[in-house]
Scaffold this motif. Structure first.
Motif, PDB file in Angstrom:
ATOM      1  N   PRO A  88      -4.393 -29.119   2.968  1.00 41.59           N
ATOM      2  CA  PRO A  88      -5.723 -29.633   3.294  1.00 41.59           C
ATOM      3  C   PRO A  88      -6.515 -28.710   4.214  1.00 41.59           C
ATOM      4  CG  PRO A  88      -4.055 -30.816   4.544  1.00 41.59           C
ATOM      5  CD  PRO A  88      -3.338 -29.901   3.585  1.00 41.59           C
ATOM      6  N   HIS A  89      -5.853 -27.717   4.813  1.00 43.70           N
ATOM      7  CA  HIS A  89      -6.524 -26.817   5.742  1.00 43.70           C
ATOM      8  C   HIS A  89      -6.947 -25.501   5.098  1.00 43.70           C
ATOM      9  CE1 HIS A  89      -5.340 -29.623   8.799  1.00 43.70           C
ATOM     10  NE2 HIS A  89      -4.074 -29.509   8.416  1.00 43.70           N
ATOM     11  N   GLN A  90      -6.634 -25.348   3.828  1.00 43.45           N
ATOM     12  CA  GLN A  90      -6.953 -24.090   3.165  1.00 43.45           C
ATOM     13  C   GLN A  90      -7.436 -24.366   1.748  1.00 43.45           C
ATOM     14  OE1 GLN A  90      -3.616 -21.622   2.227  1.00 43.45           O
ATOM     15  NE2 GLN A  90      -4.872 -19.859   1.778  1.00 43.45           N
ATOM     16  N   GLN A  91      -8.576 -23.831   1.395  1.00 42.23           N
ATOM     17  CA  GLN A  91      -9.041 -23.973   0.018  1.00 42.23           C
ATOM     18  C   GLN A  91      -8.097 -23.218  -0.908  1.00 42.23           C
ATOM     19  OE1 GLN A  91     -13.046 -22.591  -0.374  1.00 42.23           O
ATOM     20  NE2 GLN A  91     -13.889 -24.596   0.100  1.00 42.23           N
ATOM     21  N   LEU A 118       5.502 -21.199  -8.742  1.00 41.19           N
ATOM     22  CA  LEU A 118       4.393 -20.280  -8.477  1.00 41.19           C
ATOM     23  C   LEU A 118       3.492 -20.138  -9.700  1.00 41.19           C
ATOM     24  CD1 LEU A 118       6.212 -17.450  -6.464  1.00 41.19           C
ATOM     25  CD2 LEU A 118       4.753 -19.284  -5.552  1.00 41.19           C
ATOM     26  N   ALA A 119       4.091 -20.004 -10.871  1.00 35.69           N
ATOM     27  CA  ALA A 119       3.283 -19.904 -12.097  1.00 35.69           C
ATOM     28  C   ALA A 119       2.454 -21.161 -12.300  1.00 35.69           C
ATOM     29  CB  ALA A 119       4.194 -19.648 -13.302  1.00 35.69           C
ATOM     30  N   PHE A 120       3.041 -22.304 -12.055  1.00 38.20           N
ATOM     31  CA  PHE A 120       2.297 -23.556 -12.162  1.00 38.20           C
ATOM     32  C   PHE A 120       1.133 -23.558 -11.165  1.00 38.20           C
ATOM     33  CE2 PHE A 120       1.795 -27.925 -10.452  1.00 38.20           C
ATOM     34  CZ  PHE A 120       1.102 -28.451 -11.542  1.00 38.20           C
ATOM     35  N   LEU A 125      -3.073 -24.622 -11.478  1.00 42.89           N
ATOM     36  CA  LEU A 125      -3.868 -25.204 -10.388  1.00 42.89           C
ATOM     37  C   LEU A 125      -4.892 -24.224  -9.817  1.00 42.89           C
ATOM     38  CD1 LEU A 125      -1.057 -27.138  -8.447  1.00 42.89           C
ATOM     39  CD2 LEU A 125      -2.621 -28.000 -10.211  1.00 42.89           C
ATOM     40  N   ALA A 126      -4.881 -22.985 -10.292  1.00 42.03           N
ATOM     41  CA  ALA A 126      -5.823 -21.944  -9.846  1.00 42.03           C
ATOM     42  C   ALA A 126      -5.774 -21.742  -8.329  1.00 42.03           C
ATOM     43  CB  ALA A 126      -7.240 -22.257 -10.313  1.00 42.03           C
ATOM     44  N   ASP A 168      13.311 -23.091  14.729  1.00 45.79           N
ATOM     45  CA  ASP A 168      12.191 -22.275  14.271  1.00 45.79           C
ATOM     46  C   ASP A 168      12.120 -22.317  12.745  1.00 45.79           C
ATOM     47  OD1 ASP A 168      11.904 -21.514  16.937  1.00 45.79           O
ATOM     48  OD2 ASP A 168      12.879 -19.569  16.644  1.00 45.79           O
ATOM     49  N   SER A 169      10.999 -21.865  12.205  1.00 49.23           N
ATOM     50  CA  SER A 169      10.849 -21.687  10.764  1.00 49.23           C
ATOM     51  C   SER A 169      10.260 -20.305  10.505  1.00 49.23           C
ATOM     52  CB  SER A 169       9.915 -22.744  10.160  1.00 49.23           C
ATOM     53  OG  SER A 169      10.502 -24.018  10.206  1.00 49.23           O
ATOM     54  N   VAL A 170      10.708 -19.671   9.439  1.00 45.64           N
ATOM     55  CA  VAL A 170      10.180 -18.386   9.016  1.00 45.64           C
ATOM     56  C   VAL A 170       9.250 -18.652   7.835  1.00 45.64           C
ATOM     57  CG1 VAL A 170      10.744 -16.083   8.139  1.00 45.64           C
ATOM     58  CG2 VAL A 170      12.292 -17.222   9.751  1.00 45.64           C
ATOM     59  N   VAL A 171       8.036 -18.126   7.928  1.00 37.30           N
ATOM     60  CA  VAL A 171       7.018 -18.347   6.902  1.00 37.30           C
ATOM     61  C   VAL A 171       7.018 -17.189   5.906  1.00 37.30           C
ATOM     62  CG1 VAL A 171       4.533 -18.556   6.478  1.00 37.30           C
ATOM     63  CG2 VAL A 171       5.565 -19.694   8.445  1.00 37.30           C
ATOM     64  N   HIS A 172       6.960 -17.543   4.630  1.00 37.32           N
ATOM     65  CA  HIS A 172       6.798 -16.583   3.531  1.00 37.32           C
ATOM     66  C   HIS A 172       5.596 -17.031   2.717  1.00 37.32           C
ATOM     67  CE1 HIS A 172      10.930 -14.746   3.739  1.00 37.32           C
ATOM     68  NE2 HIS A 172      11.122 -15.847   4.442  1.00 37.32           N
ATOM     69  N   ALA A 173       4.843 -16.087   2.182  1.00 35.16           N
ATOM     70  CA  ALA A 173       3.680 -16.449   1.362  1.00 35.16           C
ATOM     71  C   ALA A 173       3.449 -15.404   0.288  1.00 35.16           C
ATOM     72  CB  ALA A 173       2.428 -16.588   2.237  1.00 35.16           C
ATOM     73  N   ILE A 174       2.683 -15.829  -0.714  1.00 37.22           N
ATOM     74  CA  ILE A 174       2.293 -14.938  -1.796  1.00 37.22           C
ATOM     75  C   ILE A 174       0.865 -15.292  -2.207  1.00 37.22           C
ATOM     76  CG2 ILE A 174       3.295 -16.415  -3.589  1.00 37.22           C
ATOM     77  CD1 ILE A 174       4.080 -13.763  -5.072  1.00 37.22           C
ATOM     78  N   LEU A 175       0.100 -14.270  -2.510  1.00 40.87           N
ATOM     79  CA  LEU A 175      -1.267 -14.452  -2.998  1.00 40.87           C
ATOM     80  C   LEU A 175      -1.283 -14.324  -4.512  1.00 40.87           C
ATOM     81  CD1 LEU A 175      -3.088 -12.166  -0.400  1.00 40.87           C
ATOM     82  CD2 LEU A 175      -2.683 -14.640  -0.273  1.00 40.87           C
TER      83      LEU A 175
END
Length: 183
Positions: A88-91, A118-120, A125-126, A168-175
């Motif tokens: 909800p905090h990121q378009q 990720l493909a979905f 969902l664009a 703690d948590s380690v964050v991973h992301a992909i664009l």
């Protein structure tokens, strides 16, 4: 978007159904499977509530959560649970989560599951960005997220309270452009 179906060579994603409680309990009730997750093992009643919520949110408008069964194609058995929750905090952003039954660990199903999610997210969902957090001790999850191109972005200090202790948590992301170069 309902119902969700997506498949790969060995796995398929589908909507959860009320009949999946026992299979989800084999994951969420397992101390091994939940060791690095953000919660303690769940009991049957809690899993029934999780599955009921997933069934209900699947038809919500707008839909903000996709809690999906991971099915092994050859056996038609539910072996995992995957989740995308719109942020909800990121378009056009979402968080990802996944868990597999310990009996299927070490077969590459984690990588295949995350690729399907990720493909979905990107294709259907664009979405622009998908991120997830893991326990610093969960090396299997770190390898899985790295294998699909997710980048380790940093540490969220004392992010999760589990068994009376902060973790703690380690964050991973992909664009999107990293998942589908040229997009």
């Amino acid at each position: 978007m309902h119902p969700v179906t997506r498949s790969s060579a060995r796995l398929a994603l589908r909507e959860l159904a009320a009949a999946d409680v026992d299979a989800v309990l084999a994951i969420y009730g397992s101390p091994a499977a939940t060791e690095h997750l953000s919660f303690e093992p769940r009991d049957r009643e809690q899993v029934e509530q999780i599955v009921a919520r997933a069934v209900t949110t699947a038809t919500a408008t707008p839909r903000t959560e996709y809690a999906l069964a991971v099915i092994e194609q050859t056996t038609a058995e539910l072996i995992g649970f995957g989740r995308l929750a719109l942020d909800p905090h990121q378009q056009r952003g979402a968080t990802i989560g996944f868990a597999l039954r310990p009996q299927v660990w070490g077969r590459g199903y984690g990588v295949e599951t995350v690729r399907l999610l990720l493909a979905f997210g990107f294709d259907d969902l664009a979405l622009h960005r998908i991120w997830g957090a893991r326990s610093p001790l969960n090396e299997a999850s770190a390898k899985t997220m790295s294998a699909v191109g997710m980048v380790e972005e940093g540490l969220i200090r004392e992010h999760v309270l589990k068994a009376g202790k902060w973790r703690d948590s380690v964050v991973h992301a992909i664009l999107e452009r990293e998942f589908r170069p040229g997009s």
